[in-house]
Design an enzyme around this catalytic site. Sequence first.
Site, PDB file in Angstrom:
ATOM      1  N   HIS A 245      45.414  77.745  33.243  1.00 30.26           N
ATOM      2  CA  HIS A 245      45.858  76.728  32.276  1.00 30.26           C
ATOM      3  C   HIS A 245      47.141  76.004  32.734  1.00 30.26           C
ATOM      4  CE1 HIS A 245      43.093  78.439  29.325  1.00 30.26           C
ATOM      5  NE2 HIS A 245      43.702  79.600  29.369  1.00 30.26           N
TER       6      HIS A 245
HETATM    7  C1  BDR Z   1      47.925  78.438  26.780  1.00 35.59           C
HETATM    8  O1  BDR Z   1      48.325  79.460  25.867  1.00 35.59           O
HETATM    9  C2  BDR Z   1      49.218  80.349  26.489  1.00 35.59           C
HETATM   10  O2  BDR Z   1      48.845  81.658  26.215  1.00 35.59           O
HETATM   11  C3  BDR Z   1      49.141  80.078  27.965  1.00 35.59           C
HETATM   12  O3  BDR Z   1      50.392  80.318  28.582  1.00 35.59           O
HETATM   13  C4  BDR Z   1      48.754  78.619  28.041  1.00 35.59           C
HETATM   14  O4  BDR Z   1      49.880  77.777  27.991  1.00 35.59           O
HETATM   15  C5  BDR Z   1      46.423  78.529  26.990  1.00 35.59           C
HETATM   16  O5  BDR Z   1      45.725  78.331  25.794  1.00 35.59           O
END
Ligand code: BDR
Length: 320
Positions: A245
């Site tokens: 992500h």
């Molecule tokens: C996002 O949520 C967080 O847990 C991760 O760091 C990322 O930014 C993914 O949905």
Amino acid sequence: MTAALPTPVHLDCDTGIDDALAIGWLVATPGVELVGVSTVSGNLDAAGGARNTLDLLALLGRPQVPVAVGAHDFLDHPYAGGAPEVHGVNGIGEVRLPRAAAEPVGHDGAHAIVEAARAHAGRLHLLAIGPFTNLALALELEPELPRLVQRLTVMGGAAMAPGNVSAVAEANVANDPLAAHRVLTAGFDATMIGLDVTMRHVFEEEHRRALLAVGTPATTALAQMLEFYYRFYAQRFGRPCAVLHDPLAAAAATGDVELASAPRVPVVVDHTDGPGRGQTIADLRGVYAGFPDEAAGGVRVALEVPGDFAGALLQRLSTL
Ligand code: BDR
Ligand code: CA
């Protein structure tokens, strides 16, 4: 001829294992100057995220980057615990980093964002990879923020993909839907790197082992964090691996990935208390008949990022 100035980037994050990878990406990317970081509660509380950030930056040879502790609570509700099952209780997979000497700066995350925007007026790239609370508070302090910064890249939301914390909501948006709504409708030149694209880029065990084999303190720490992160994604993919992500959003911010399909469309966020809470509602009706070219306003919503980003990430992190 004068050399091009490095691109100033201010990072807002909830450090976080994939946030740590994004920080690694920014530090390893030539032509980028990480001018500051603000933290927000999300994967863990904002103060813990700042500690992780300071310790990681010291390990990466950037102890001078200022880190501000941002919002502990969200705009319309309190922080109620992070995501220890995904990121560990300490946010970085229970990896113990050497404690850096540096402490957070004296002002909060929203002020840090506004100060960075003013100091680099017209040039700053804002990268937000946690809940949007600090950005929403910064907008209250400085309503001209969308015109002061050059652009904003966010990891968050899902336009056509399902959510990852509810049927429709992605975690960063779900943590503070009101803040996300305010930020995505504020008029930034914004790009949304959401689950539509991040779920399709996967770091495999062979990547992690190659990173571990580099053997520097930073690459070793990141590979150890990934080992923890992999356990969570193994439940979904059936093998140790992790989706990328936050580093993908960092790479979009630094212009290193191709946004093959990223129409600029209106995006609003459901911040009611119904089942749609946290949904990023992107007006993608254009997929049926082509999108209007660069319609004024709206958010650029990434729908397709081709290429081997996991390989590119491994290569770049291996230089740390
Ligand atoms: C996002 O949520 C967080 O847990 C991760 O760091 C990322 O930014 C993914 O949905
Ligand atoms: Ca994050």
